[in-house]
Design an enzyme around this catalytic site. Sequence first.
Site, PDB file in Angstrom:
ATOM      1  N   ASP A 120       0.879  -1.165   0.000  1.00 41.59           N
ATOM      2  CA  ASP A 120       0.000   0.000   0.000  1.00 41.59           C
ATOM      3  C   ASP A 120       0.918   1.217   0.000  1.00 41.59           C
ATOM      4  O   ASP A 120       1.552   1.527   0.999  1.00 41.59           O
ATOM      5  CB  ASP A 120      -0.888  -0.026   1.254  1.00 41.59           C
TER       6      ASP A 120
ATOM      7  N   GLU B 260      -7.244   0.510  -4.325  1.00 42.88           N
ATOM      8  CA  GLU B 260      -7.222   0.435  -2.860  1.00 42.88           C
ATOM      9  C   GLU B 260      -8.531  -0.096  -2.270  1.00 42.88           C
ATOM     10  O   GLU B 260      -8.496  -0.981  -1.418  1.00 42.88           O
ATOM     11  CB  GLU B 260      -6.859   1.806  -2.275  1.00 42.88           C
TER      12      GLU B 260
ATOM     13  N   ASP C 123     -12.579   5.639   2.839  1.00 39.67           N
ATOM     14  CA  ASP C 123     -11.140   5.657   3.128  1.00 39.67           C
ATOM     15  C   ASP C 123     -10.708   7.088   3.463  1.00 39.67           C
ATOM     16  O   ASP C 123     -10.581   7.926   2.573  1.00 39.67           O
ATOM     17  CB  ASP C 123     -10.376   5.126   1.904  1.00 39.67           C
TER      18      ASP C 123
ATOM     19  N   LYS D 227       2.925  11.547  -3.583  1.00 40.27           N
ATOM     20  CA  LYS D 227       1.962  10.709  -4.309  1.00 40.27           C
ATOM     21  C   LYS D 227       0.965  11.588  -5.072  1.00 40.27           C
ATOM     22  O   LYS D 227       0.468  11.213  -6.130  1.00 40.27           O
ATOM     23  CB  LYS D 227       1.228   9.796  -3.337  1.00 40.27           C
TER      24      LYS D 227
HETATM   25  P1  ADP Z   1      -2.660   7.418   3.847  1.00 42.06           P
HETATM   26  O1  ADP Z   1      -3.218   8.771   3.550  1.00 42.06           O
HETATM   27  O2  ADP Z   1      -1.208   7.364   3.543  1.00 42.06           O
HETATM   28  O3  ADP Z   1      -3.439   6.309   3.265  1.00 42.06           O
HETATM   29  P2  ADP Z   1      -3.364   6.429   6.545  1.00 42.06           P
HETATM   30  O4  ADP Z   1      -4.499   5.619   6.111  1.00 42.06           O
HETATM   31  O5  ADP Z   1      -2.263   5.751   7.260  1.00 42.06           O
HETATM   32  O6  ADP Z   1      -2.706   7.329   5.441  1.00 42.06           O
HETATM   33  O7  ADP Z   1      -3.976   7.574   7.500  1.00 42.06           O
HETATM   34  C1  ADP Z   1      -3.197   8.542   8.100  1.00 42.06           C
HETATM   35  C2  ADP Z   1      -4.071   9.414   8.946  1.00 42.06           C
HETATM   36  O8  ADP Z   1      -4.688   8.627   9.975  1.00 42.06           O
HETATM   37  C3  ADP Z   1      -3.305  10.524   9.665  1.00 42.06           C
HETATM   38  O9  ADP Z   1      -3.968  11.756   9.492  1.00 42.06           O
HETATM   39  C4  ADP Z   1      -3.360  10.107  11.130  1.00 42.06           C
HETATM   40  O10 ADP Z   1      -3.417  11.216  11.996  1.00 42.06           O
HETATM   41  C5  ADP Z   1      -4.656   9.338  11.189  1.00 42.06           C
HETATM   42  N1  ADP Z   1      -4.691   8.413  12.324  1.00 42.06           N
HETATM   43  C6  ADP Z   1      -3.903   7.328  12.522  1.00 42.06           C
HETATM   44  N2  ADP Z   1      -4.215   6.743  13.710  1.00 42.06           N
HETATM   45  C7  ADP Z   1      -5.216   7.480  14.260  1.00 42.06           C
HETATM   46  C8  ADP Z   1      -5.961   7.402  15.486  1.00 42.06           C
HETATM   47  N3  ADP Z   1      -5.727   6.434  16.362  1.00 42.06           N
HETATM   48  N4  ADP Z   1      -6.913   8.339  15.711  1.00 42.06           N
HETATM   49  C9  ADP Z   1      -7.139   9.320  14.818  1.00 42.06           C
HETATM   50  N5  ADP Z   1      -6.473   9.460  13.664  1.00 42.06           N
HETATM   51  C10 ADP Z   1      -5.511   8.545  13.378  1.00 42.06           C
HETATM   52 MG    MG Z   2      -4.376   4.936   2.179  1.00 45.71          MG
END
Ligand code: ADP
Ligand code: MG
Length: 598
Positions: free
Chosen positions: A32, A171, A194, A94
């Site tokens: 991912d 995704e 998502d 990205k």
């Molecule tokens: P991507 O955009 O790369 O797909 P992710 O799915 O890993 O990213 O999401 C990242 C986001 O998730 C960040 O904004 C982070 O603050 C938030 N996040 C991760 N864990 C938590 C949590 N326990 N509570 C609230 N927000 C969270």
């Molecule tokens: Mg993602």
Amino acid sequence: MSDVIPFPRRPAASPSDDDAPSSAEGAVVGIDLGTTYSLVAVMRGERPVVLSNGIGEQLTASAVSFDEDGSVLVGAAAKARQASHPDRTAVTFKRDMGTEKTRTLAGKTMRPQELSALVLEQLKRDAEAELGMPVVEAVVTVPAYFGDLQRQATRDAAEIAGLKVERIINEPTAAAMAYGLHQRDRELQAVVLDLGGGTFDVTVLEIIEGVIEIQSTAGDARLGGEDFAEALAEKLAEELAAEHGADPREDERAWARLLDAAEHAKRRLTTSTEAAMVVPGLRLGEAEVDVERALTRDEAEAIWQPLLARLKTPILRALRDAELEAGDVEEVLLVGGATRMPCVVDLGAKLFGKMPLSSLPADEAVAMGAAVQAALKKGHEAVDDMVVTDVAPFSMGIATASLMGRQQVEGLYTPVLERGTTIPASRVQRFFTMGDGQKEIRVAVYQGEHSLCKDNTRLGEYVVKDLPNESAGKVAIDVRFTYDLNGILEVEMTLVGTERVEHMVIERTPGRLSAEEIAAAREAMKAYKFHPRDTLPNRTALARADQLFTELTGVARDELGHAIAVFRSALETQDPKIIVRVRDQLGALVDALRRAHR
Ligand code: ADP
Ligand code: MG
């Protein structure tokens, strides 16, 4: 619009298969490649598991930084250097995939594919270290709305990193697979929400006999978990400005510290109803203030109201495009780290009138699904009883001209391969010359749904030259579009009545690299020195401490400076025991200074 996955009529991996799927050449992993975080997963028996990186974490920040010694840092250490070394660090690239936007890091001009390749290469190395075998093949996920250029750029990035892309999958499709929706033996209507760091994607899926079809997608490319943290930081900044007459938003460092405190509070509020934004020794104008702002979940949710309202818009649009009512949706999947927030879960539950599925870690589901797909791909070689279908998400066609009376109208768009066509697909259309003695035919390829080319995305152009000297309409070429399962297009032109066949080499298209450019980038990649894995935890601890050091003032800064110096001398001893002990002390101090109390 739609997408898919092969459906085996047997378990994804054979039960006897205890280990990661592998071939003679090595393991096949699922990746991912996220905007803010990236992950790599593999099948262990029948279960996908996310692998840990060099600092023992599942999530690798999608950040790249060139260290002063010339080595490449990817992940948390790089992310920590974003504030302290902006000219050597890149994040959120990205978003640039499929464009020509480059970034300059430590004097090197980097394309988005090359930055992504560095992340992929790091993931590959980490996976190899964890699995103890080479990793050469991968299934890589992309957002469902990614077009040909963005998918091709992702493919190029993998190639630069020395990875063979088995398949590019969407995704939300991966998330549905992680939840095993393709294995349910009935028709199913599902929605994937998502919410990542900086993007919100909504996808309506229909699953029939193991085939996952995307019915509609919608989203907000500028709305993610980071906005929720920022909203809290804004609120605090306003209060501080009113109280102290100096606005922390005007000072980059002060603002970075508020954002950091807000991010911690936001995450805390996911599991607790109370949290605090703590910023000791914040410089405000001439003053230095110990900020501690308590916050209840209710209060935070009131602050987030406008953001929560924005989440609704694309959800409703995706439902409308799929011609569904919320009540028709049987499963709601929450993926992306920010869907952990209770207010987002509530929003999903209320809108759809049912509890969303969230048994898998929200930020790992996509990588897990990619690993499931990787295992299917491997199984595929042995078993051929799979249904493999997919649907082209966009129309692809070419520019044509037309005679309106005596006036020639240019730039009309003629689709060759319509959106919704089941792929892999091959479609051919014949085009004729318009003038007597016309020497060449210009084939310009576009992607999109608009009637005029200028409103669609240009993919490339090719000129078929040296046409036979004939009168108008006597010379024809057949233009064949072949669209593969990864959503990547090939164009072939045949001069009708001859053996002459030419292939389109799409050049100078924004974001598209030629074979030579990829080879050159791959060579450059080999020359980069990646930071050694065994010392990465030290480098990361140091980067995090340095980041905070630049933000602090006064006594706290002195204290941290001292601790950093102690850690540096511990490193000199080269004694792992001492190093780990001092590193833990430094880490604890950094944590304490960041948020003196929780
Ligand atoms: P991507 O955009 O790369 O797909 P992710 O799915 O890993 O990213 O999401 C990242 C986001 O998730 C960040 O904004 C982070 O603050 C938030 N996040 C991760 N864990 C938590 C949590 N326990 N509570 C609230 N927000 C969270
Ligand atoms: Mg993602």
